[in-house]
Enzyme design. Structure first.
Site, PDB file in Angstrom:
ATOM      1  N   ASP A   2       0.872  -1.182   0.000  1.00 30.12           N
ATOM      2  CA  ASP A   2       0.000   0.000   0.000  1.00 30.12           C
ATOM      3  C   ASP A   2       0.906   1.228   0.000  1.00 30.12           C
ATOM      4  O   ASP A   2       2.125   1.115   0.123  1.00 30.12           O
ATOM      5  CB  ASP A   2      -0.881  -0.025   1.274  1.00 30.12           C
ATOM      6  CG  ASP A   2      -1.786   1.201   1.388  1.00 30.12           C
ATOM      7  OD1 ASP A   2      -2.405   1.583   0.387  1.00 30.12           O
ATOM      8  OD2 ASP A   2      -1.870   1.783   2.486  1.00 30.12           O
ATOM      9  N   SER A   3       0.274   2.398  -0.069  1.00 26.04           N
ATOM     10  CA  SER A   3       1.041   3.642   0.000  1.00 26.04           C
ATOM     11  C   SER A   3       1.663   3.828   1.381  1.00 26.04           C
ATOM     12  O   SER A   3       2.652   4.533   1.532  1.00 26.04           O
ATOM     13  CB  SER A   3       0.109   4.819  -0.261  1.00 26.04           C
ATOM     14  OG  SER A   3      -0.921   4.843   0.705  1.00 26.04           O
ATOM     15  N   CYS A  37      -4.485  -1.487  -1.803  1.00 24.19           N
ATOM     16  CA  CYS A  37      -4.733  -0.062  -1.941  1.00 24.19           C
ATOM     17  C   CYS A  37      -5.681   0.129  -3.117  1.00 24.19           C
ATOM     18  O   CYS A  37      -5.415  -0.372  -4.219  1.00 24.19           O
ATOM     19  CB  CYS A  37      -3.406   0.641  -2.212  1.00 24.19           C
ATOM     20  SG  CYS A  37      -3.581   2.385  -2.622  1.00 24.19           S
ATOM     21  N   GLU A  62      -3.864   8.572   8.655  1.00 23.43           N
ATOM     22  CA  GLU A  62      -2.411   8.352   8.692  1.00 23.43           C
ATOM     23  C   GLU A  62      -1.792   9.178   9.837  1.00 23.43           C
ATOM     24  O   GLU A  62      -0.814   8.772  10.455  1.00 23.43           O
ATOM     25  CB  GLU A  62      -1.841   8.762   7.335  1.00 23.43           C
ATOM     26  CG  GLU A  62      -0.518   8.198   6.972  1.00 23.43           C
ATOM     27  CD  GLU A  62      -0.570   6.869   6.222  1.00 23.43           C
ATOM     28  OE1 GLU A  62       0.367   6.117   6.407  1.00 23.43           O
ATOM     29  OE2 GLU A  62      -1.521   6.578   5.474  1.00 23.43           O
ATOM     30  N   CYS A 109     -11.253   2.593   0.350  1.00 22.42           N
ATOM     31  CA  CYS A 109      -9.878   2.980   0.675  1.00 22.42           C
ATOM     32  C   CYS A 109      -9.503   2.121   1.869  1.00 22.42           C
ATOM     33  O   CYS A 109     -10.282   2.006   2.829  1.00 22.42           O
ATOM     34  CB  CYS A 109      -9.803   4.458   1.034  1.00 22.42           C
ATOM     35  SG  CYS A 109      -8.173   4.969   1.612  1.00 22.42           S
ATOM     36  N   HIS A 138      -7.615   2.543   4.187  1.00 22.33           N
ATOM     37  CA  HIS A 138      -7.459   3.247   5.469  1.00 22.33           C
ATOM     38  C   HIS A 138      -8.788   3.321   6.247  1.00 22.33           C
ATOM     39  O   HIS A 138      -8.786   3.468   7.466  1.00 22.33           O
ATOM     40  CB  HIS A 138      -7.010   4.697   5.246  1.00 22.33           C
ATOM     41  CG  HIS A 138      -5.564   4.857   4.912  1.00 22.33           C
ATOM     42  ND1 HIS A 138      -5.010   4.395   3.740  1.00 22.33           N
ATOM     43  CD2 HIS A 138      -4.553   5.438   5.607  1.00 22.33           C
ATOM     44  CE1 HIS A 138      -3.717   4.697   3.734  1.00 22.33           C
ATOM     45  NE2 HIS A 138      -3.419   5.329   4.850  1.00 22.33           N
TER      46      HIS A 138
HETATM   47  N1  DGL Z   1      -5.069   3.238   1.222  1.00 26.55           N
HETATM   48  C1  DGL Z   1      -5.105   3.774  -0.097  1.00 26.55           C
HETATM   49  C2  DGL Z   1      -6.355   3.353  -0.826  1.00 26.55           C
HETATM   50  O1  DGL Z   1      -6.922   2.323  -0.530  1.00 26.55           O
HETATM   51  C3  DGL Z   1      -4.962   5.243  -0.321  1.00 26.55           C
HETATM   52  C4  DGL Z   1      -4.308   6.086   0.654  1.00 26.55           C
HETATM   53  C5  DGL Z   1      -3.472   7.131   0.011  1.00 26.55           C
HETATM   54  O2  DGL Z   1      -4.020   8.101  -0.572  1.00 26.55           O
HETATM   55  O3  DGL Z   1      -2.267   6.953   0.030  1.00 26.55           O
HETATM   56  O4  DGL Z   1      -6.782   4.013  -1.742  1.00 26.55           O
END
Ligand code: DGL
Length: 278
Positions: free
Chosen positions: A18-19, A81, A162, A194, A196
């Site tokens: 992931d990022s 992600c 985050e 997402c 997150h």
């Molecule tokens: N967790 C990532 C997603 O599912 C994105 C988070 C980010 O913007 O880095 O899209």
């Protein structure tokens, strides 16, 4: 020809990236469902947030992350992600070829939603990249399940999480401001597009509850873990025992990541640094 791994290599690890630390929600679901599998996690923290990057930039990052995970001999690579899946899932599969199976987070989610919510009004929140790519919109339309999808970009949420804002006043206010958008007024279910967002699931649930609305929250982490399990079972690639501990890497190390990571993964995690560009 699909080759991937044979059953002799079933003890090879599962790569997850992931990022940053959002993909840990997927890693956590995988480790709960498949505790005998070893995970190699990579968070490309030097380049987050992915949700604000161009498709071309994300494609370059995804290839680098895949190279890193392939160098660890991963049998499956999970793009944990939505933004990276939207920008580069097809490219990732073409690039990886028969070296490993690539699972993205969007395909299993769309399949699940098409079965669970036919002929319903379904909302979606995600990064700008995920929403503007129209990948969910296209894949759901292809299912011809009569689903009306109402997608809203909520760009601040991933960075907020985050930074450790969840289950608090700040996250509640931001959630309220986004979810009050009239585009989400008719929905009966909401895709948390997402990785997150499971961290702010309680804030989102509280918002709808306060409004007296019944909206089912669809968190993809378990759906993706189930899809991984189905693949490993079908291909006789389930590991029979875990002989080494999971490993966690980030492309830029900070103390705050170290701290938040524990919360995401649910247990202690030791982050190691791997600079993607060296
Ligand atoms: N967790 C990532 C997603 O599912 C994105 C988070 C980010 O913007 O880095 O899209």
């Amino acid at each position: 020809m699909e080759m991937f791994f044979s059953s002799e290599n079933r003890s090879a690890p599962i790569g997850v990236f992931d990022s940053g630390i959002g993909g840990m929600t997927v890693a956590k679901a995988i480790s709960e469902l498949l505790p005998q599998e070893r995970l190699i996690y990579f968070g490309d923290t030097a380049h987050l947030p992915y949700g604000e990057k161009s498709t071309a930039a994300l494609q370059a990052y995804v290839i680098k992350s895949i190279d890193f995970l392939l160098s660890h001999g991963c049998k499956v690579i999970v793009i944990a992600c939505n933004s990276a899946s939207a920008a580069a899932a097809e490219l990732a599969r073409a690039y990886t070829g028969s070296r490993a199976k690539v699972i993205d987070v969007i395909t299993p989610m769309v399949e699940w939603v098409a079965k669970a919510f036919p002929n319903r009004e379904v909302g979606l929140i995600g990064t700008r990249q995920t929403v503007h790519s129209q990948v969910y919109q296209r894949q759901i339309a292809q299912k011809q399940a009569g689903i009306a999808l109402h997608a809203l970009a909520t760009p601040l949420l991933a960075s907020l999480i985050e930074e450790g804002f969840f289950n608090d006043q700040v996250s509640k206010e931001v959630v309220k401001s986004y979810l009050s958008d009239p585009i989400l007024a008719p929905i009966q279910a909401l895709i948390l597009a997402c990785t997150h967002y499971p961290l702010i699931k309680n804030d989102i649930a509280a918002f709808f509850e306060k409004q007296g609305r019944e909206v089912v929250l669809i968190d993809g982490s378990m759906i993706v873990a189930e899809s991984l399990k189905a693949y490993l079972t079908e291909e006789a690639l389930l590991s029979s025992e875990k002989t080494e501990a999971d490993a966690f890497y980030v492309s830029d190390f900070t103390q705050s990541f170290q701290a938040t990571t524990q919360i995401f993964f649910g247990k202690e995690v030791k982050l190691a640094l791997f600079r993607l560009w060296e």
